[in-house]
Design a protein around this motif. Structure first.
Motif, mmCIF file in Angstrom:
data_model
loop_
_atom_site.group_PDB
_atom_site.id
_atom_site.type_symbol
_atom_site.label_atom_id
_atom_site.label_comp_id
_atom_site.label_asym_id
_atom_site.label_seq_id
_atom_site.Cartn_x
_atom_site.Cartn_y
_atom_site.Cartn_z
ATOM 1 N N ALA A 194 -86.912 -2.388 54.480
ATOM 2 C CA ALA A 194 -87.566 -1.128 54.845
ATOM 3 C C ALA A 194 -86.815 0.059 54.250
ATOM 4 C CB ALA A 194 -87.659 -0.998 56.360
ATOM 5 N N LEU A 195 -85.484 -0.015 54.235
ATOM 6 C CA LEU A 195 -84.684 1.076 53.684
ATOM 7 C C LEU A 195 -85.004 1.309 52.211
ATOM 8 C CD1 LEU A 195 -82.375 3.167 53.962
ATOM 9 C CD2 LEU A 195 -80.822 1.322 53.253
ATOM 10 N N ALA A 196 -85.145 0.240 51.455
ATOM 11 C CA ALA A 196 -85.440 0.381 50.020
ATOM 12 C C ALA A 196 -86.753 1.139 49.818
ATOM 13 C CB ALA A 196 -85.492 -0.995 49.354
ATOM 14 N N LEU A 250 -89.742 6.322 48.845
ATOM 15 C CA LEU A 250 -90.680 7.351 49.301
ATOM 16 C C LEU A 250 -90.021 8.721 49.252
ATOM 17 C CD1 LEU A 250 -93.192 8.524 50.837
ATOM 18 C CD2 LEU A 250 -91.927 7.976 52.933
ATOM 19 N N GLU A 251 -88.834 8.831 49.827
ATOM 20 C CA GLU A 251 -88.169 10.126 49.877
ATOM 21 C C GLU A 251 -87.826 10.633 48.476
ATOM 22 O OE1 GLU A 251 -85.112 10.277 52.901
ATOM 23 O OE2 GLU A 251 -86.705 10.577 54.381
ATOM 24 N N SER A 252 -87.477 9.738 47.588
ATOM 25 C CA SER A 252 -87.208 10.137 46.196
ATOM 26 C C SER A 252 -88.462 10.701 45.544
ATOM 27 C CB SER A 252 -86.684 8.948 45.386
ATOM 28 O OG SER A 252 -85.410 8.578 45.830
ATOM 29 N N ARG A 253 -89.601 10.037 45.765
ATOM 30 C CA ARG A 253 -90.870 10.539 45.211
ATOM 31 C C ARG A 253 -91.206 11.913 45.776
ATOM 32 N NH1 ARG A 253 -92.467 5.385 46.313
ATOM 33 N NH2 ARG A 253 -93.801 6.037 48.021
ATOM 34 N N LEU A 254 -90.964 12.104 47.073
ATOM 35 C CA LEU A 254 -91.290 13.380 47.699
ATOM 36 C C LEU A 254 -90.417 14.520 47.178
ATOM 37 C CD1 LEU A 254 -91.843 12.221 51.391
ATOM 38 C CD2 LEU A 254 -93.587 12.809 49.683
#
Length: 184
Positions: free
Chosen positions: A135-137, A142-146
């Motif tokens: 889940a962390l990966a 997701l956060e990198s894309r955002l």
């Protein structure tokens, strides 16, 4: 006009809300809303996306948070229920319920604390470790894309500003304005 210019040049919902307040209440400076209303809206957007990522792994946000705390604790991936309660900012009853649910799922186990006869430790199981790592990966992706729209310097400045603001907000006395002047 490129997407970045379009996104930042166009008024957003917060701009519309602030304009409306300035129209009906020109006597109140609503400038703080320009920042904090956006932080609030951003928080809701992030929660929605995080829920989706964690759901794809069979997790709820709270479950990821508890499993993450245990994983970050390092080998042997264990903490006391009290330490988890303090880190998660929840009541002991809520934490007990969460530990029970994670135990039933096979992601954590309880064991006696060898240094305290009455104490219990919550330990991440191998299944729990695999679950949180997977889940962390996806969560970090997701956060990198955002954040890809922001330059490295902008990210650093934003992180520092939010760190400063969070430290201040967490340190501020929660009493009502003027309460410090009241005599008991």
């Amino acid at each position: 006009m490129d997407l970045q210019t379009t996104l930042t040049a166009e008024p957003d919902e917060v701009d519309r809300i602030i304009a409306a307040w300035r129209e009906v209440r020109p006597d109140i400076d609503v400038t703080p809303m320009e920042i904090l209303s956006r932080v609030s809206r951003l928080s809701r957007q992030l929660d929605r996306r995080r829920k989706s990522v964690f759901s794809s792994h069979g997790l709820e946000i709270w479950a990821f948070d508890v499993l993450s705390a245990l994983r970050r604790a390092g080998e042997p991936y264990q903490l006391s229920p009290t330490a988890l309660t303090e880190e998660m900012l929840v009541t002991s009853g809520t934490m007990t319920n969460r530990i029970d649910r994670l135990t039933s799922a096979g992601w954590v186990s309880r064991r006696r604390d060898p240094t305290d006869r009455r104490g219990v430790l919550v330990q991440l199981t191998e299944d729990g470790r695999r679950k949180v790592d997977s889940a962390l990966a996806d969560f970090v992706a997701l956060e990198s894309r955002l954040l890809e729209e922001l330059a490295d310097e902008e990210r650093g400045t934003l992180a520092a500003s939010l760190r400063h603001l969070l430290a201040w907000v967490e340190a501020v006395d929660e009493r009502a304005p003027g309460a410090e002047d009241e005599v008991a």
